[in-house]
Write a protein that holds these residues in place. Structure first.
Motif, PDB file in Angstrom:
ATOM      1  N   MET A 168       4.015   4.708   1.712  1.00  0.00           N
ATOM      2  CA  MET A 168       2.619   4.625   1.288  1.00  0.00           C
ATOM      3  C   MET A 168       1.812   3.735   2.218  1.00  0.00           C
ATOM      4  N   SER A 169       2.338   2.555   2.500  1.00  0.00           N
ATOM      5  CA  SER A 169       1.614   1.574   3.305  1.00  0.00           C
ATOM      6  C   SER A 169       1.433   2.038   4.743  1.00  0.00           C
ATOM      7  N   GLN A 170       2.528   2.465   5.364  1.00  0.00           N
ATOM      8  CA  GLN A 170       2.469   2.823   6.780  1.00  0.00           C
ATOM      9  C   GLN A 170       1.697   4.119   7.010  1.00  0.00           C
ATOM     10  N   THR A 171       1.843   5.076   6.126  1.00  0.00           N
ATOM     11  CA  THR A 171       1.102   6.332   6.280  1.00  0.00           C
ATOM     12  C   THR A 171      -0.391   6.084   6.123  1.00  0.00           C
ATOM     13  N   THR A 172      -0.772   5.217   5.192  1.00  0.00           N
ATOM     14  CA  THR A 172      -2.184   4.878   5.013  1.00  0.00           C
ATOM     15  C   THR A 172      -2.751   4.228   6.273  1.00  0.00           C
ATOM     16  N   LYS A 173      -2.005   3.299   6.855  1.00  0.00           N
ATOM     17  CA  LYS A 173      -2.470   2.621   8.075  1.00  0.00           C
ATOM     18  C   LYS A 173      -2.554   3.590   9.253  1.00  0.00           C
ATOM     19  N   LEU A 174      -1.577   4.472   9.354  1.00  0.00           N
ATOM     20  CA  LEU A 174      -1.569   5.422  10.461  1.00  0.00           C
ATOM     21  C   LEU A 174      -2.755   6.379  10.358  1.00  0.00           C
ATOM     22  N   LEU A 175      -2.998   6.922   9.183  1.00  0.00           N
ATOM     23  CA  LEU A 175      -4.118   7.852   9.017  1.00  0.00           C
ATOM     24  C   LEU A 175      -5.462   7.158   9.194  1.00  0.00           C
ATOM     25  N   ALA A 176      -5.533   5.872   8.835  1.00  0.00           N
ATOM     26  CA  ALA A 176      -6.785   5.137   9.002  1.00  0.00           C
ATOM     27  C   ALA A 176      -7.191   5.034  10.465  1.00  0.00           C
ATOM     28  N   LYS A 177      -6.224   5.082  11.365  1.00  0.00           N
ATOM     29  CA  LYS A 177      -6.537   5.049  12.804  1.00  0.00           C
ATOM     30  C   LYS A 177      -7.286   6.297  13.244  1.00  0.00           C
ATOM     31  N   GLY A 178      -7.167   7.371  12.489  1.00  0.00           N
ATOM     32  CA  GLY A 178      -7.918   8.594  12.765  1.00  0.00           C
ATOM     33  C   GLY A 178      -9.052   8.819  11.789  1.00  0.00           C
ATOM     34  N   SER A 179      -9.428   7.771  11.033  1.00  0.00           N
ATOM     35  CA  SER A 179     -10.510   7.835  10.033  1.00  0.00           C
ATOM     36  C   SER A 179     -10.187   8.777   8.881  1.00  0.00           C
ATOM     37  N   PHE A 180      -8.898   8.991   8.616  1.00  0.00           N
ATOM     38  CA  PHE A 180      -8.477   9.741   7.438  1.00  0.00           C
ATOM     39  C   PHE A 180      -8.151   8.750   6.318  1.00  0.00           C
ATOM     40  N   LYS A 181      -8.616   9.045   5.106  1.00  0.00           N
ATOM     41  CA  LYS A 181      -8.339   8.171   3.977  1.00  0.00           C
ATOM     42  C   LYS A 181      -7.485   8.891   2.947  1.00  0.00           C
ATOM     43  N   LEU A 182      -6.372   8.266   2.564  1.00  0.00           N
ATOM     44  CA  LEU A 182      -5.501   8.814   1.525  1.00  0.00           C
ATOM     45  C   LEU A 182      -5.957   8.335   0.155  1.00  0.00           C
ATOM     46  N   ARG A 183      -5.906   9.231  -0.804  1.00  0.00           N
ATOM     47  CA  ARG A 183      -6.303   8.909  -2.171  1.00  0.00           C
ATOM     48  C   ARG A 183      -5.519   9.826  -3.120  1.00  0.00           C
ATOM     49  N   LYS A 184      -5.920   9.828  -4.397  1.00  0.00           N
ATOM     50  CA  LYS A 184      -5.302  10.676  -5.438  1.00  0.00           C
ATOM     51  C   LYS A 184      -3.787  10.501  -5.457  1.00  0.00           C
ATOM     52  N   TRP A 185      -3.350   9.239  -5.403  1.00  0.00           N
ATOM     53  CA  TRP A 185      -1.927   8.938  -5.422  1.00  0.00           C
ATOM     54  C   TRP A 185      -1.328   9.277  -6.780  1.00  0.00           C
ATOM     55  N   CYS A 186      -0.104   9.793  -6.752  1.00  0.00           N
ATOM     56  CA  CYS A 186       0.599  10.115  -7.995  1.00  0.00           C
ATOM     57  C   CYS A 186       2.097   9.997  -7.742  1.00  0.00           C
ATOM     58  N   SER A 187       2.836   9.527  -8.763  1.00  0.00           N
ATOM     59  CA  SER A 187       4.278   9.362  -8.626  1.00  0.00           C
ATOM     60  C   SER A 187       4.933   9.416  -9.999  1.00  0.00           C
ATOM     61  N   ASN A 188       6.222   9.738 -10.013  1.00  0.00           N
ATOM     62  CA  ASN A 188       6.976   9.709 -11.262  1.00  0.00           C
ATOM     63  C   ASN A 188       7.412   8.299 -11.620  1.00  0.00           C
ATOM     64  N   ASN A 189       7.166   7.345 -10.726  1.00  0.00           N
ATOM     65  CA  ASN A 189       7.494   5.940 -10.972  1.00  0.00           C
ATOM     66  C   ASN A 189       6.204   5.140 -11.081  1.00  0.00           C
ATOM     67  N   PRO A 190       5.803   4.696 -12.280  1.00  0.00           N
ATOM     68  CA  PRO A 190       4.528   3.992 -12.453  1.00  0.00           C
ATOM     69  C   PRO A 190       4.427   2.711 -11.632  1.00  0.00           C
ATOM     70  N   GLU A 191       5.557   2.091 -11.286  1.00  0.00           N
ATOM     71  CA  GLU A 191       5.518   0.832 -10.539  1.00  0.00           C
ATOM     72  C   GLU A 191       4.826   1.010  -9.184  1.00  0.00           C
ATOM     73  N   LEU A 192       4.943   2.191  -8.594  1.00  0.00           N
ATOM     74  CA  LEU A 192       4.339   2.424  -7.280  1.00  0.00           C
ATOM     75  C   LEU A 192       2.813   2.406  -7.336  1.00  0.00           C
ATOM     76  N   LEU A 193       2.254   2.678  -8.504  1.00  0.00           N
ATOM     77  CA  LEU A 193       0.810   2.805  -8.619  1.00  0.00           C
ATOM     78  C   LEU A 193       0.135   1.544  -9.147  1.00  0.00           C
ATOM     79  N   GLN A 194       0.893   0.503  -9.401  1.00  0.00           N
ATOM     80  CA  GLN A 194       0.312  -0.702  -9.988  1.00  0.00           C
ATOM     81  C   GLN A 194      -0.717  -1.361  -9.075  1.00  0.00           C
ATOM     82  N   THR A 195      -0.501  -1.311  -7.766  1.00  0.00           N
ATOM     83  CA  THR A 195      -1.419  -1.956  -6.824  1.00  0.00           C
ATOM     84  C   THR A 195      -2.498  -0.994  -6.314  1.00  0.00           C
ATOM     85  N   ILE A 196      -2.492   0.248  -6.786  1.00  0.00           N
ATOM     86  CA  ILE A 196      -3.476   1.236  -6.345  1.00  0.00           C
ATOM     87  C   ILE A 196      -4.704   1.163  -7.251  1.00  0.00           C
TER      88      ILE A 196
END
Length: 398
Positions: A250-278
């Motif tokens: 999640m972290s590295q892909t977000t940073k990599l895409l930001a270098k091309g002005s792409f923004k990741l959103r609409k995060w979803c996971s079967n593990n709620p812990e991953l979304l606590q900081t989103i």
């Protein structure tokens, strides 16, 4: 011609055939006067390509000398003057359409550039553009890999097409004429990003993202692979073996895409812990189905993150069958045989169809575990096949 008038004739010939301004105008006329032709004729298409290539090259050479390329202000002024002479401009020049997406959780209505609108030359913009090769992964491969991860993760690039710029010579082909009311003057807008509705839009966006992965692969080696493997156009469909691994993705892909002005959103996971900081605005908005469970769409399939199951519901009134993984193949194969009929069903088959629809009504919903891999297990792959006059089937299981 004689010696007495040779110099006069030479001057006339130079004025006629060595006049760069006349040559420039002639090549413009040649391009704008191209007629519609049979696209199945290789000879005609080659002639069209050769003519347009020669004219475009000559235009560049002549314009470099004469400085005849108009400025943007001059170009828009010309279009505005021409449009003021037209009647009902808002109807005849509307090269865009409204696209409705009822299942979208963010954009219910979006503007679609009508690249297939035919111009006065008889051609549309899409007629002159190439679609290009298919470089996105196949949906089946992406979904099969998605089922191998104990922890699943999905995301979406916000307005992906609008993140990719179009070079200025080509962006002049994406002009839009607009006015809020017939009483107002027509304004000209130029779309500088990839337009949804043009043939190469998907290729340009995906190829730009792949180039970003290539350019940054030394800094982000793992996530560069994720960009090229786990994205289906703008949808991220990935996962990992542990929470730590998925958080890093999640972290590295977000940073990599930001270098091309792409923004990741609409995060979803079967593990709620991953979304606590989103932030809540960057999380996927879940939709409730008939049984009250929260679901989202993943490449056309309904996925319940809480139960971590793939859900299928078949309406007997409006039957729609979409199952790229073949999970509901045994159930819908008989229905597909009926759908192969081009005419009205005979009475004997019509009763069978009604009986089949009634059977569908007794199956309100089907569930399949999203994860198909057991940790620390030994696996064997088995294949089965069978066929009849009406259908054939191949099954590979582990």
């Amino acid at each position: 011609m004689s010696g007495n008038n040779y110099s006069v004739a030479l001057d006339l010939l130079n004025e006629r055939f060595n006049n760069k301004r006349h040559n420039f105008q002639a090549h413009i006329t040649e391009i704008m006067g191209i007629k519609r032709m049979d696209t199945s004729s290789a000879v005609k298409l080659r002639e069209l390509s050769d003519k347009s290539t020669v004219s475009r090259r000559q235009i560049g050479e002549e314009a470099a000398v004469l400085d005849l390329i108009p400025s943007w202000e001059q170009f828009t002024s010309l279009l505005e003057k021409r449009c003021q002479k037209l009647e009902n401009v808002e109807h005849s020049m509307a090269a865009y359409a409204r696209g409705s997406q009822e299942e979208s959780t963010t954009t219910k209505l979006r503007v679609v550039f009508d690249g297939s609108a035919v111009s006065s030359s008889g051609f549309s913009l899409n007629d002159l553009l190439m679609t290009g090769p298919t470089i996105r992964p196949k949906p089946c491969s992406t979904l099969l890999r998605f089922r191998t991860f104990p922890i699943a993760l999905t995301g979406d690039i916000c307005k992906m097409y609008h993140c990719v710029l179009v070079s200025e010579p080509d962006s002049y082909l994406q002009c839009i004429l607009w006015r809020d009311s017939p009483q107002q003057p027509v304004n000209v807008f130029k779309l500088d990003t990839v337009a949804y509705g043009t043939r190469p839009a998907s290729l340009l966006s995906i190829r730009s993202m792949h180039q970003l992965a290539i350019d940054e692969q030394t800094i982000y080696p793992i996530d560069s692979k994720t960009l090229k493997r786990d994205f289906y156009v703008d949808d991220l469909i990935t996962g990992g073996e542990s929470i730590q691994e998925v958080k890093k993705i999640m972290s590295q892909t977000t940073k990599l895409l930001a270098k091309g002005s792409f923004k990741l959103r609409k995060w979803c996971s079967n593990n709620p812990e991953l979304l606590q900081t989103i932030p809540p605005d960057d999380r996927e908005t879940l939709l409730k189905v008939d049984d009250g469970s929260d679901t989202t769409k993943t490449l056309g399939l309904t996925w319940g993150p809480a139960s971590d199951c793939l859900l299928f519901a078949i309406s007997p009134i409006h039957p729609r069958f979409y199952g790229p993984l073949g999970l509901i193949g045994p159930i819908i194969s008989k229905a597909k045989i009926f759908l192969d009929w081009d005419e009205s069903l005979p009475s004997s088959l019509h009763s069978s169809w009604l009986s089949l629809c009634a059977d569908f009504g007794r199956i309100p919903q089907m569930k399949f575990p999203r994860s198909s891999i057991q940790q620390n297990g030994a696996y064997e792959i088995h294949g089965f096949s069978d066929a009849s006059i009406e259908a054939s089937v191949v099954s590979v299981s582990q």
